[in-house]
Enzyme design. Structure first.
Site, PDB file in Angstrom:
ATOM      1  N   GLU A   1       0.792  -1.234   0.000  1.00  0.00           N
ATOM      2  CA  GLU A   1       0.000   0.000   0.000  1.00  0.00           C
ATOM      3  C   GLU A   1       0.824   1.285   0.000  1.00  0.00           C
ATOM      4  O   GLU A   1       0.415   2.275  -0.556  1.00  0.00           O
ATOM      5  CB  GLU A   1      -0.970  -0.019   1.185  1.00  0.00           C
ATOM      6  CG  GLU A   1      -1.919  -1.212   1.120  1.00  0.00           C
ATOM      7  CD  GLU A   1      -2.986  -1.183   2.195  1.00  0.00           C
ATOM      8  OE1 GLU A   1      -3.557  -0.128   2.442  1.00  0.00           O
ATOM      9  OE2 GLU A   1      -3.217  -2.267   2.789  1.00  0.00           O
TER      10      GLU A   1
ATOM     11  N   GLU B   1       3.021  -7.634   9.810  1.00  0.00           N
ATOM     12  CA  GLU B   1       1.692  -7.023   9.884  1.00  0.00           C
ATOM     13  C   GLU B   1       0.765  -7.816  10.798  1.00  0.00           C
ATOM     14  O   GLU B   1       0.010  -7.255  11.584  1.00  0.00           O
ATOM     15  CB  GLU B   1       1.091  -7.002   8.475  1.00  0.00           C
ATOM     16  CG  GLU B   1      -0.372  -6.620   8.431  1.00  0.00           C
ATOM     17  CD  GLU B   1      -0.912  -6.558   7.009  1.00  0.00           C
ATOM     18  OE1 GLU B   1      -0.405  -7.299   6.142  1.00  0.00           O
ATOM     19  OE2 GLU B   1      -1.828  -5.759   6.778  1.00  0.00           O
TER      20      GLU B   1
HETATM   21  C1  BGC Z   1      -3.170  -1.404   6.249  1.00  0.00           C
HETATM   22  C2  BGC Z   1      -3.110  -1.104   7.717  1.00  0.00           C
HETATM   23  C3  BGC Z   1      -4.174  -0.076   7.966  1.00  0.00           C
HETATM   24  C4  BGC Z   1      -5.451  -0.843   7.736  1.00  0.00           C
HETATM   25  C5  BGC Z   1      -6.708  -0.166   8.131  1.00  0.00           C
HETATM   26  C6  BGC Z   1      -4.462  -2.103   6.021  1.00  0.00           C
HETATM   27  O1  BGC Z   1      -4.658  -2.540   4.732  1.00  0.00           O
HETATM   28  O2  BGC Z   1      -2.061  -2.084   5.802  1.00  0.00           O
HETATM   29  O3  BGC Z   1      -1.956  -1.093   8.349  1.00  0.00           O
HETATM   30  O4  BGC Z   1      -4.104   0.626   9.113  1.00  0.00           O
HETATM   31  O5  BGC Z   1      -5.540  -1.344   6.453  1.00  0.00           O
HETATM   32  O6  BGC Z   1      -7.285  -0.981   8.981  1.00  0.00           O
END
Ligand code: BGC
Length: 904
Positions: A476, A775
């Site tokens: 992202e 993550e």
């Molecule tokens: C991101 C997170 C972000 C989240 C929102 C994800 O796709 O990688 O770190 O805060 O979406 O919940």
């Protein structure tokens, strides 16, 4: 002896874009204990001319002293001299420099655009079938980079020569065949529709009498490239463009200005260069000499002048992205599948540099990934559209070195195909990209696994500070607010990140909606707008709250109130938005509630979409979707955060001397707390919906009645023990987990969680060879299954803050560390630990050792600060600045605890 060091202007060492209001900071070091500054004097010089002399000022201040002289001139190098005297009469002086930007002089140039095909606008929503891996793609929908060539002539000598430059997209600047500057991925990622930085380069050295050439290459970048989760293209526009103004001054002080209006352009030899997908570069098509004099550009096309307003252009703020480090990969693997895979030994954000000698026309493909599959084969761990992370290089004849210029990847492994001959390890260099932030904090201890955890935290922060604070460097690359909300205290300890975060908070404010809503990401990319529309909300508790929690963290670390002032209005508007949402939203079943319950609903934020305690491990580990963790926890978590944000607002208002606002927020907090207790807490101190994270929030946010505190902490510890001694907390509760446990006297449980090696835990990641923070706690499952997640998310690295404060033992007692506490946990199972942090006053350091029954502590307290030092026997010593050594025999009880702990 007194030493002056770390001279900063606007918190940077030698900044190049200073405006009319610089402020000056410095640190003092002395070999005498109890030292503080008694007086200072600042003199600012332009060449030999004194511009401002503050005069000797009797003052202990050394942070953000404002410039008070006459208006500074544009594009000048200033020297600043500093003189200080301490309380003993010792003196020191030092000097440094800064450069001003071009101030608000009018522009002479225009935006220009190479003739090009537009980047096709695509939008991918979540949940669409994955493109990668399913069918080979031909990359035909991508557009080439653009080369722009601008010849100009220089009469004889020039006394100064500046280029101011920016782009729709990313640019790379050359003059007479030489690259100018070391900045990468310029202009920085900002909300381009409102603000675009330009950079200024001194090109005098590169010029010669006669014909000269400025060459610029443009790529899609954040402007038109494919960004974010859905990876849609054209966030701000579908064509790249250049803004360039050159300013040449001759020795008679005559200045000539010109832009790129007369430049010509052609497609570059990169058939595409996308921030996410990668770069495809055909070196055999490189137009040799294109940015040098004498090159025939008659087949090139004149650029078009764009009628684009110039008011979004703004001088670079803060640090740019740079290659911060290069290193040699550790291994070239032959995988079971027979493929050649390079192992860097470290997960990074950046790119690979290759060097080889070859004939023209070899097509080398480099695919990047963060993990290998269970079978030891190459595995692309990031799923989705346009997540290829794949660079292609087509060789030319002869020896050559290449690295991509307009992309970066999150990776540790690179699958290499098409290499001419057999690749050798020393033909590769890993290049680490990050915003150039100075390191401010260190930590080491006797436990190698904990050291690796610290290392992983540090590397995740480096990888996620590329232009903006990002969630991850591969999938992202987005400025998610919740992630930095959790991680900010750790980031601020490890690096000089306050200005980096201040700059980004400016983008958060720019993206705030008229109704006060703070979107969950900043810059707020179009592709996310569509995804959020699908979720039904553009914000969430904990994410939007970053508008106040991040400035609050910066204030705690720096003591600088201006960060609170700057954001105060946006915070208030956000809080009014949340209050309105709480007041108007009616939860399911509202009609069936009794009147008391109905009445309190307006103090609870229990409606709408929230990420909740995002990625709560128990749900994820049984195969649940992230959205499930959101749904399960959101009412309670959002109401708790509403209370916490309101209480923090009261503290912020108080810090700014806004007494009335402070008391209003406090009153509101009390009402929310009452409603919260009635709605969610049972008389025995348990919660109506039991989650570890929910207990953590109640305890840390002060939502539990004093009489039930003890009972509630028991419930939390019970849940931890029922969970096999493991945590079960997501993004929004993890930052407080260990503090809650220490706060309620269960440091033993906090340490159990920290040293836990079963999944989910920090050391479980370490045991599974992580070199950055994952993550999800179970990215690699206990059965070895390798998950398709990001392996480089800093959010769970927020535990660094606790480790440095409690195991390192260094903690601020007031915002900005003017008073600090040094109180390492002696019964923590470690034999020694050391930490250092550059506070606004200079470096504070702690190192402690235990040798059987003996305990030793060495501390350094910066000039101008005081520390409260807590010793194992329970005594407290107050010390002024200096270097101190302490020794004690340990009470037998703590020795007993240590050995019990180690046995356990
Ligand atoms: C991101 C997170 C972000 C989240 C929102 C994800 O796709 O990688 O770190 O805060 O979406 O919940």
């Amino acid at each position: 002896m007194l030493i002056l060091e770390h001279l900063r202007v606007n918190q940077q060492l030698t900044p190049q874009y200073v405006g009319q209001h610089p402020c000056f900071s410095w640190n003092l070091r002395s070999d005498r204990n109890g030292c503080y500054q008694a007086a200072y004097r600042i003199c600012i010089w332009e060449n030999t001319q004194l511009v401002w002399d503050s005069g000797e000022r009797a003052s202990a201040s050394s942070i953000r002293i404002p410039y008070e002289g006459p208006a500074l001139r544009p594009l000048r190098q200033y020297r600043w001299q500093l003189w200080c005297r301490d309380c003993f009469g010792d003196t020191a002086h030092a000097q440094s420099s800064f450069r001003t930007h071009r101030m608000d002089l009018p522009w002479h140039a225009h935006w220009v655009q190479p003739r090009q095909e537009a980047t096709p606008e695509e939008y991918h929503a979540l949940g669409e079938p994955q493109a990668v891996g399913s069918a080979p793609r031909d990359y035909r929908e991508f557009r080439p980079t653009q080369l722009i060539r601008l010849p100009f002539s220089v009469q004889s000598s020039v006394s100064s020569a500046w280029v101011h430059i920016s782009a729709h997209g990313l640019y790379r600047l050359e003059v007479n065949g030489k690259r100018i500057g070391e900045d990468e991925l310029t202009p920085d990622c900002t909300p381009y529709d409102k603000l675009i930085f330009y950079q200024t380069y001194d090109i005098r050295e590169a010029l010669r009498p006669g014909e000269n050439v400025i060459g610029v290459e443009l790529a899609d970048g954040w402007w038109s490239g494919r960004l974010g989760l859905g990876s849609s293209s054209c966030q701000y526009g579908n064509k790249t463009a250049l803004f360039l103004e050159c300013e040449l001054t001759d020795p008679q002080n005559q200045t000539m200005y010109f832009g790129a209006e007369n430049a010509r352009s052609i497609a570059g030899c990169a058939s595409y260069a996308d921030l996410f997908v990668g770069e495809c570069y055909d070196a055999s098509r490189f137009p040799v000499g294109w940015s040098e004099a004498g090159f025939a550009d008659d087949t090139w096309t004149p650029v078009e002048i764009l009628n684009e307003p110039l008011n979004t252009l703004c001088p670079q703020q803060g640090s740019t992205v740079r290659v911060m480090q290069t290193f040699r990969p550790v291994a070239l693997l032959k995988t079971p599948a027979g493929e050649t895979v390079l192992d860097l030994g470290q997960n990074i954000a950046g790119f690979l540099e290759i060097r080889l000698s070859a004939a023209a026309g070899h097509r080398i493909i480099m695919e990047h990934s963060e993990v290998l599959g269970e079978d030891g084969n190459f595995l692309q761990n990031i799923m989705g559209f346009n997540k290829d992370q794949r660079d292609v290089y087509i060789t030319r004849d002869g020896p050559q070195i290449w690295r991509p210029r307009f992309t970066y990847h999150g990776f540790r492994y690179v699958r290499i195909t098409g290499w001419p001959g057999v690749p050798q390890l020393d033909q590769f260099r890993a290049c680490v990209l990050s915003t150039a932030l100075e390191e401010a904090g260190t930590f080491a201890c006797s436990n190698p696994m904990l050291n690796q955890l610290h290392h992983n935290i540090r590397w995740s922060q480096i990888a996620n500070a590329i232009s903006i604070p990002t969630d991850c460097p591969q999938r992202e690359k987005a400025g998610w607010l919740g992630d930095i909300m959790a991680f900010a205290p750790t980031m601020l300890y490890l690096s000089e990140a306050s200005e980096f975060l201040r700059r980004w908070l400016g983008y958060v404010r720019m993206e705030q909606l008229a109704n006060g809503l703070i979107p969950s990401i900043a810059p707020y990319w179009k592709s996310y707008r569509k995804i959020f529309a699908g979720l039904g909300s553009e914000t969430s508790c904990g994410w939007g709250d970053a508008i106040l929690l991040v400035p609050w963290s910066i204030y705690q670390s720096t003591g600088d109130r201006s960060i609170l002032e700057e954001n105060y209005d946006a915070m208030e508007r956000w809080m009014s938005y949340v209050q309105r949402e709480a007041e108007t939203g009616q939860p399911a079943g509202f009609d069936t509630f009794d009147s008391a319950r109905k009445a309190r609903q307006k103090y609870l934020w229990n409606t709408g979409f929230h990420y909740g305690d995002w990625l709560m491990p128990s749900i994820m580990m049984r195969g649940g979707m992230p959205q499930e963790t959101a749904a399960a926890t959101k009412e309670l978590v959002a109401s708790a955060y509403y209370a916490f944000a309101t209480k923090t607002m009261a503290q912020i208002a108080a810090a700014l001397g806004k007494e009335q606002a402070a008391s209003n927020y406090l009153e509101q907090f009390v009402k929310i707390r009452e409603a919260f207790q009635a709605e969610f807490i049972r008389p025995d101190g348990s919660l109506v919906r039991e989650f570890q994270g929910a207990y953590v929030l109640c305890l840390w946010f002060g939502l539990v009645p004093e009489t039930q505190r003890q009972a509630m902490s028991k419930h939390l510890c019970r849940m931890i023990s029922e969970n096999d001694g493991c945590l079960d907390t997501g993004f929004l509760s993890i930052p407080f987990l260990l503090d809650v446990l220490t706060g309620c006297g269960r440091t033993d449980v906090a340490l159990q969680l920290l040293f836990q090696e079963r999944c989910p835990s920090w050391l479980y990641m370490v045991k599974n060879h992580a070199t950055t923070i994952w993550e999800s706690w179970d990215c690699i499952k206990p059965d070895g299954t390798v998950g398709m997640y990001s392996y480089n998310h800093y959010a769970y690295g927020c535990v660094g803050d606790w480790i440095y404060r409690k195991l390192g033992g260094l903690e601020a007692l007031e915002p900005g560390y003017r008073r600090m506490r040094i109180a390492p946990l002696t019964e923590c199972g470690l034999e020694w630990a050391r930490t250092a942090h550059r506070t606004p006053y200079g470096t504070a350091a702690v190192e402690w050792h235990r040798y059987d029954s003996r305990w030793e502590l060495d501390v350094v307290i910066p000039v101008g600060t005081v520390a409260e030092i807590c010793l194992p026997d329970g005594t407290i010593q107050n010390k002024t600045s200096g270097v101190y050594h302490f020794e004690q025999n340990l009470p037998t009880s703590s020795l007993q605890e240590l050995s019990d702990f180690q046995k356990a």
